[in-house]
Design a protein around this motif. Structure first.
Motif, PDB file in Angstrom:
ATOM      1  N   THR A 133       0.832  -1.200   0.000  1.00  0.00           N
ATOM      2  CA  THR A 133       0.000   0.000   0.000  1.00  0.00           C
ATOM      3  C   THR A 133       0.866   1.249   0.000  1.00  0.00           C
ATOM      4  N   TRP A 134       1.892   1.255   0.826  1.00  0.00           N
ATOM      5  CA  TRP A 134       2.782   2.414   0.872  1.00  0.00           C
ATOM      6  C   TRP A 134       3.479   2.635  -0.468  1.00  0.00           C
ATOM      7  N   ASP A 135       3.891   1.574  -1.135  1.00  0.00           N
ATOM      8  CA  ASP A 135       4.500   1.694  -2.466  1.00  0.00           C
ATOM      9  C   ASP A 135       3.538   2.350  -3.448  1.00  0.00           C
ATOM     10  N   PHE A 136       2.265   1.930  -3.416  1.00  0.00           N
ATOM     11  CA  PHE A 136       1.274   2.517  -4.320  1.00  0.00           C
ATOM     12  C   PHE A 136       0.998   3.981  -3.965  1.00  0.00           C
ATOM     13  N   THR A 155       1.613   9.747  -5.389  1.00  0.00           N
ATOM     14  CA  THR A 155       1.990  11.120  -5.068  1.00  0.00           C
ATOM     15  C   THR A 155       3.011  11.679  -6.049  1.00  0.00           C
ATOM     16  N   SER A 156       3.805  10.828  -6.647  1.00  0.00           N
ATOM     17  CA  SER A 156       4.786  11.316  -7.614  1.00  0.00           C
ATOM     18  C   SER A 156       4.191  11.415  -9.022  1.00  0.00           C
ATOM     19  N   SER A 157       2.954  10.968  -9.190  1.00  0.00           N
ATOM     20  CA  SER A 157       2.276  11.109 -10.481  1.00  0.00           C
ATOM     21  C   SER A 157       1.593  12.472 -10.538  1.00  0.00           C
ATOM     22  N   SER A 158       0.742  12.670 -11.519  1.00  0.00           N
ATOM     23  CA  SER A 158       0.041  13.945 -11.660  1.00  0.00           C
ATOM     24  C   SER A 158      -1.007  14.152 -10.572  1.00  0.00           C
ATOM     25  N   LEU A 159      -1.324  13.111  -9.799  1.00  0.00           N
ATOM     26  CA  LEU A 159      -2.297  13.261  -8.717  1.00  0.00           C
ATOM     27  C   LEU A 159      -1.777  14.154  -7.595  1.00  0.00           C
ATOM     28  N   GLY A 160      -0.560  13.927  -7.164  1.00  0.00           N
ATOM     29  CA  GLY A 160       0.000  14.669  -6.045  1.00  0.00           C
ATOM     30  C   GLY A 160      -0.544  14.162  -4.717  1.00  0.00           C
ATOM     31  N   TRP A 161      -0.036  14.763  -3.630  1.00  0.00           N
ATOM     32  CA  TRP A 161      -0.416  14.322  -2.284  1.00  0.00           C
ATOM     33  C   TRP A 161      -1.885  14.587  -1.971  1.00  0.00           C
ATOM     34  N   GLY A 162      -2.392  15.724  -2.401  1.00  0.00           N
ATOM     35  CA  GLY A 162      -3.771  16.093  -2.071  1.00  0.00           C
ATOM     36  C   GLY A 162      -4.792  15.102  -2.591  1.00  0.00           C
ATOM     37  N   TRP A 163      -4.737  14.825  -3.886  1.00  0.00           N
ATOM     38  CA  TRP A 163      -5.691  13.874  -4.487  1.00  0.00           C
ATOM     39  C   TRP A 163      -5.471  12.468  -3.956  1.00  0.00           C
ATOM     40  N   THR A 164      -4.210  12.105  -3.764  1.00  0.00           N
ATOM     41  CA  THR A 164      -3.922  10.772  -3.241  1.00  0.00           C
ATOM     42  C   THR A 164      -4.539  10.590  -1.861  1.00  0.00           C
ATOM     43  N   LEU A 165      -4.339  11.552  -0.971  1.00  0.00           N
ATOM     44  CA  LEU A 165      -4.933  11.462   0.367  1.00  0.00           C
ATOM     45  C   LEU A 165      -6.460  11.451   0.307  1.00  0.00           C
ATOM     46  N   LEU A 166      -7.017  12.262  -0.579  1.00  0.00           N
ATOM     47  CA  LEU A 166      -8.470  12.284  -0.738  1.00  0.00           C
ATOM     48  C   LEU A 166      -8.988  10.912  -1.172  1.00  0.00           C
ATOM     49  N   VAL A 186      -7.441   7.957  -0.809  1.00  0.00           N
ATOM     50  CA  VAL A 186      -7.184   6.967   0.237  1.00  0.00           C
ATOM     51  C   VAL A 186      -8.220   7.086   1.349  1.00  0.00           C
ATOM     52  N   VAL A 187      -8.415   8.291   1.854  1.00  0.00           N
ATOM     53  CA  VAL A 187      -9.379   8.498   2.940  1.00  0.00           C
ATOM     54  C   VAL A 187     -10.802   8.214   2.459  1.00  0.00           C
ATOM     55  N   GLY A 188     -11.132   8.706   1.260  1.00  0.00           N
ATOM     56  CA  GLY A 188     -12.471   8.453   0.715  1.00  0.00           C
ATOM     57  C   GLY A 188     -12.748   6.974   0.531  1.00  0.00           C
ATOM     58  N   SER A 189     -11.781   6.251   0.010  1.00  0.00           N
ATOM     59  CA  SER A 189     -11.952   4.810  -0.181  1.00  0.00           C
ATOM     60  C   SER A 189     -12.080   4.097   1.160  1.00  0.00           C
ATOM     61  N   VAL A 222     -13.251   5.319   3.985  1.00  0.00           N
ATOM     62  CA  VAL A 222     -14.577   5.610   4.537  1.00  0.00           C
ATOM     63  C   VAL A 222     -15.642   4.799   3.812  1.00  0.00           C
ATOM     64  N   LEU A 223     -15.583   4.779   2.480  1.00  0.00           N
ATOM     65  CA  LEU A 223     -16.597   4.053   1.711  1.00  0.00           C
ATOM     66  C   LEU A 223     -16.566   2.552   2.003  1.00  0.00           C
ATOM     67  N   ILE A 224     -15.376   1.989   2.104  1.00  0.00           N
ATOM     68  CA  ILE A 224     -15.264   0.542   2.308  1.00  0.00           C
ATOM     69  C   ILE A 224     -15.566   0.150   3.755  1.00  0.00           C
ATOM     70  N   GLN A 225     -14.972   0.853   4.724  1.00  0.00           N
ATOM     71  CA  GLN A 225     -15.076   0.439   6.124  1.00  0.00           C
ATOM     72  C   GLN A 225     -16.371   0.870   6.806  1.00  0.00           C
ATOM     73  N   PHE A 226     -16.856   2.067   6.487  1.00  0.00           N
ATOM     74  CA  PHE A 226     -17.988   2.606   7.243  1.00  0.00           C
ATOM     75  C   PHE A 226     -19.314   2.552   6.484  1.00  0.00           C
TER      76      PHE A 226
END
Length: 189
Positions: free
Chosen positions: A126-129, A134-145, A147-150, A152-156
């Motif tokens: 997971t950390w590798d992905f 984050t090094s792609s065009s997504l960047g940290w912001g979209w990546t975190l969004l 990860v957190v969104g997924s 929440v959707l999966i667990q809750f």
């Protein structure tokens, strides 16, 4: 030579992938991306995402596709056999052993010790992905969004992961089409 490499790669995965798909995915990545370099990390991620969206065991889906891609139909059959034979043999041996010694403390300890090892392997993958995202065009912001969104959707909310993967793939395709049409409109002006 290539058929032998396909067999060895997936035989090792089948032999060492104790715990099923989650523990085997990092082993497949190690073989096909790192050792033999049949795929790059992005291609592996795409295959993993699509394989998770389809029904059935991830090991055989990935082995079949990668074997076919590397060695054709024979490579596919080779990879499938190499993946399944160790599992079948080890299942027979382990079930016989577990049934014989199921009340022994060392057997119960062995079974419990596998869980944290698989968790570490999945966390590393997971950390590798995440780093790659984050090094792609997504960047940290979209990546975190994502990860957190997924999470929440999966667990809750209990949305099936395949639905999330499908929605993201569809969004990427639509975004790509809209970007291409915007570029064509700008070029024609």
């Amino acid at each position: 030579m290539k058929q032998g490499q396909i067999f060895l790669a997936f035989f090792r995965v089948g032999l060492l992938g104790y715990g099923g798909g989650p523990s085997s995915i990092p082993l497949v990545k190690k073989e096909v991306v790192d050792r033999y370099q049949w795929l790059d990390s992005d291609e592996f991620g795409d295959i993993l995402a699509l394989g998770n969206a389809l029904p059935g065991p991830i090991n055989t889906k990935m082995a079949g596709y990668i074997g076919f891609r590397v060695g054709g139909v024979l490579g596919m059959l080779n990879a499938l056999v190499a993946t399944m034979v160790p599992t079948i043999v080890l299942m027979i041996i382990l079930l016989k052993m577990l049934n014989t010694y199921k009340d022994e403390a060392w057997v119960q300890g062995m079974s419990m010790a596998v869980v944290p090892v698989v968790a570490v392997m999945l966390a590393t993958l997971t950390w590798d992905f995440i780093k790659k995202s984050t090094s792609s065009s997504l960047g940290w912001g979209w990546t975190l969004l994502f990860v957190v969104g997924s999470l929440v959707l999966i667990q809750f909310i209990h949305v099936h992961p395949a639905i999330i993967i499908f929605a993201l793939l569809l969004g990427a395709l639509l975004k790509k089409d809209s970007v291409e049409s915007n570029e064509k409109e700008k070029a024609s002006e």
